[in-house]
Design a protein around this motif. Sequence first.
Motif, PDB file in Angstrom:
ATOM      1  N   ASP A 195      17.442  31.917 -37.747  1.00 15.95           N
ATOM      2  CA  ASP A 195      17.279  30.566 -37.467  1.00 15.95           C
ATOM      3  C   ASP A 195      18.965  29.964 -37.166  1.00 15.95           C
ATOM      4  OD1 ASP A 195      17.425  27.684 -38.425  1.00 15.95           O
ATOM      5  OD2 ASP A 195      15.838  28.449 -40.476  1.00 15.95           O
ATOM      6  N   ARG A 243      20.124  27.154 -38.193  1.00 16.27           N
ATOM      7  CA  ARG A 243      20.296  26.773 -39.998  1.00 16.27           C
ATOM      8  C   ARG A 243      21.632  27.955 -40.807  1.00 16.27           C
ATOM      9  NH1 ARG A 243      16.510  23.774 -42.388  1.00 16.27           N
ATOM     10  NH2 ARG A 243      15.788  25.678 -42.344  1.00 16.27           N
ATOM     11  N   HIS A 244      21.253  29.260 -39.925  1.00 14.97           N
ATOM     12  CA  HIS A 244      21.580  30.306 -40.551  1.00 14.97           C
ATOM     13  C   HIS A 244      23.078  30.682 -39.934  1.00 14.97           C
ATOM     14  CE1 HIS A 244      21.886  33.952 -43.412  1.00 14.97           C
ATOM     15  NE2 HIS A 244      21.524  34.608 -41.881  1.00 14.97           N
ATOM     16  N   GLN A 267      25.056  28.456 -40.056  1.00 15.87           N
ATOM     17  CA  GLN A 267      26.025  27.305 -40.282  1.00 15.87           C
ATOM     18  C   GLN A 267      26.567  28.355 -41.986  1.00 15.87           C
ATOM     19  OE1 GLN A 267      27.646  24.802 -38.841  1.00 15.87           O
ATOM     20  NE2 GLN A 267      25.999  26.136 -36.902  1.00 15.87           N
ATOM     21  N   THR A 282      19.649  31.062 -46.971  1.00 20.89           N
ATOM     22  CA  THR A 282      19.905  29.600 -46.338  1.00 20.89           C
ATOM     23  C   THR A 282      17.898  29.061 -46.727  1.00 20.89           C
ATOM     24  OG1 THR A 282      21.307  30.590 -44.100  1.00 20.89           O
ATOM     25  CG2 THR A 282      19.672  29.466 -43.450  1.00 20.89           C
ATOM     26  N   LEU A 313      17.024  25.915 -48.311  1.00 19.64           N
ATOM     27  CA  LEU A 313      16.999  25.003 -47.472  1.00 19.64           C
ATOM     28  C   LEU A 313      15.640  24.650 -47.019  1.00 19.64           C
ATOM     29  CD1 LEU A 313      19.800  25.216 -44.776  1.00 19.64           C
ATOM     30  CD2 LEU A 313      20.219  23.826 -46.617  1.00 19.64           C
ATOM     31  N   ASN A 336      13.112  20.770 -42.808  1.00 19.95           N
ATOM     32  CA  ASN A 336      14.320  19.941 -41.884  1.00 19.95           C
ATOM     33  C   ASN A 336      16.051  19.462 -42.421  1.00 19.95           C
ATOM     34  OD1 ASN A 336      12.519  19.958 -39.973  1.00 19.95           O
ATOM     35  ND2 ASN A 336      10.910  18.802 -40.787  1.00 19.95           N
ATOM     36  N   GLU A 337      16.283  20.409 -43.931  1.00 17.64           N
ATOM     37  CA  GLU A 337      17.571  19.796 -43.968  1.00 17.64           C
ATOM     38  C   GLU A 337      18.457  20.035 -43.586  1.00 17.64           C
ATOM     39  OE1 GLU A 337      16.971  19.124 -49.216  1.00 17.64           O
ATOM     40  OE2 GLU A 337      17.345  21.169 -48.770  1.00 17.64           O
ATOM     41  N   GLU A 338      19.623  20.108 -43.600  1.00  8.35           N
ATOM     42  CA  GLU A 338      21.324  19.776 -43.258  1.00  8.35           C
ATOM     43  C   GLU A 338      21.700  20.902 -43.109  1.00  8.35           C
ATOM     44  OE1 GLU A 338      23.029  18.639 -40.410  1.00  8.35           O
ATOM     45  OE2 GLU A 338      20.598  17.612 -40.359  1.00  8.35           O
ATOM     46  N   PRO A 339      22.253  22.183 -42.917  1.00  6.31           N
ATOM     47  CA  PRO A 339      22.527  23.458 -43.140  1.00  6.31           C
ATOM     48  C   PRO A 339      23.824  23.150 -43.782  1.00  6.31           C
ATOM     49  CG  PRO A 339      23.412  22.947 -41.022  1.00  6.31           C
ATOM     50  CD  PRO A 339      22.341  22.201 -40.758  1.00  6.31           C
ATOM     51  N   ASP A 340      23.412  22.988 -45.324  1.00  2.65           N
ATOM     52  CA  ASP A 340      24.925  22.810 -45.730  1.00  2.65           C
ATOM     53  C   ASP A 340      24.628  23.951 -47.382  1.00  2.65           C
ATOM     54  OD1 ASP A 340      27.410  21.240 -46.810  1.00  2.65           O
ATOM     55  OD2 ASP A 340      25.967  21.365 -48.686  1.00  2.65           O
TER      56      ASP A 340
END
Length: 522
Positions: free
Chosen positions: A95, A97-98, A100, A232, A235, A238-242
């Motif tokens: 993914d 986002r992962h 980040q 991860t 989250l 659909n969230e931002e990867p923070d």
Amino acid sequence: MTYTLTTPLYYVNDKPHLGSAYTTLACDALARYQRLKGEAVIFITGCDEHGQKIQRTAEAAGLSPQAHCDAVSAQYRDLWERWQISNDRLIRTTDPRHRQIVAQFFARVEANGDVLEGRQQGWYCVACEEFKDDPAEATAPHCPTHQRPLEWRDEVNLFFRLSRYQQQIEQLIAQPGFIQPASRRREVENFVKQGLRDFSISRVNLPWGIPVPGHEGHTFYVWFDALLGYITALLEPNEEPDLALALSHGWPASVHVIGKDILRFHAVYWPAMLLSAGLELPGMVFGHGFLTREGQKMGKSLGNVLDPADLLERCGRDAVRWYLLRDIPFGEDGDFQQQRFSDLVNNDLANTIGNLLNRTSSMARRWFEDCVPARTTAAEASHPLAIAAETARSTVIGSLDALDFRSAAEATLQLAISANGFLNDQAPWSLMKQEGTQAQVADQLYAVLEAARIVAVLMAPLLPDLSSRMLLQLAQVPLDSGSAGYNPRPWLEQLAWGGLEPGAVLPEPSPVMARLELDAPL
RNA sequence: CGCGGGGUAGAGCAGUCUGGUAGCUCGUCGGGCUCAUAACCCGAAGGUCAGGAGUUCAAAUCUCCUCCCCGCCA
């Protein structure tokens, strides 16, 4: 507080095997239980998709690593769907986002001074993705677990300063509940006592991995990356990867459920990584046992692997869940025996429980206008079946809190056995032949129907399907916490004796559980 | 080598910490019942609690030794 639980993120080297299904099934039961108790639950499962082994497997199959991972992780997703696993997340470490999250986590670790450059020289097992000890010795050593030749590696890697956390890890694993079952604690303690050594967290010349920010040519070691998948996964879709945002959703995890083989990664390396990044530690690491089959290790070479998809197809969800959770002590190794499998399913589910409902419902319908009969004393707490139900309730709750699925199942079964015994003792079918016994019979049948209802409610975390089918036959709304239209009344309340409404119309009974007739071996 | 877990009826396990008639589930055999899915209930057979030595009035349980299985270190 959120109850976050995880299965391991399964390595997508090959299609799912029974061991993964076992872990996932157990977690599903636990997740359902926590939800029924009213907890906010995040149930995480997923796939670990990086590493050299996957790169090579993909190459061998003539696929790109991504295509290979897509295909295998789809198999996992489908399988869990077919098993009706109630996971909230299915994280894939590919993914985007992962990346980040891993980068942000790594930045914290690096800022804390825990990343060092070092030369790593030694024999490497690609299957384990691990360096093996005693370097230089022997010219062509083999991996003890994989029986495959080791590869000589000599590279400059990044190391994580695990040694710095010696004391904190010792304290952590000394905590009574952290490593479960307790019998495995010693193993880890011994390992830690030998002195923790820094371990490498990057690889060079391995394109199939997450690049290490600021370190050209390095990708993260699969384990470093995979463990972070648990974060991860927190989250929202659909969230931002923070990192901070992810953590705010349900970290720390209440429990990581894993197979005993990866205990060290979860009980030692992972907590140290979290400490370094200044994050909270999980509450428990539960290392369950392995399954053998008819006394033999399952393996491709022996040709005796049980495919979880086949098993589901041929035997159904309830049967397999029941057998695995009811007969194998969670935490210990267990043996899958076909004869015992069908014996238990037929005895416990079809005969003891299914037939209890069937016979009682038949009598109620025949003699009381298709209704739940009126009660006189049956709803009292002193009724023998009320007492049995209370025993079952408290045992099930205590057992499930301790992840002891086996004794929870046994206690539930015990209630059904008591109800069958009560029926045989009272013999309402004989009483009915006498004059003026209607009220008495009604009372007896009420008590047994109510006991059956409690059995069904208690069964909801372990066997949601069977539970629903039973409740429908008792004119109740099913409890399946995973589906819409379930009964919103708190589970614990529904376990109170006397909940069945007299006068409710009982549908025509049909067996809630078919007997398992395995004509051919599995 | 060392360390951890385990060895209890045909099978799977509990009991071992806090010594005192060896228990549960399945299977087997016999009986009962007939409401029910050839089901349910009751009863029986089956164990030198791995082996040996010791402590004790008494040991599956405590101590020591031996053997076997699984795992960790690899």
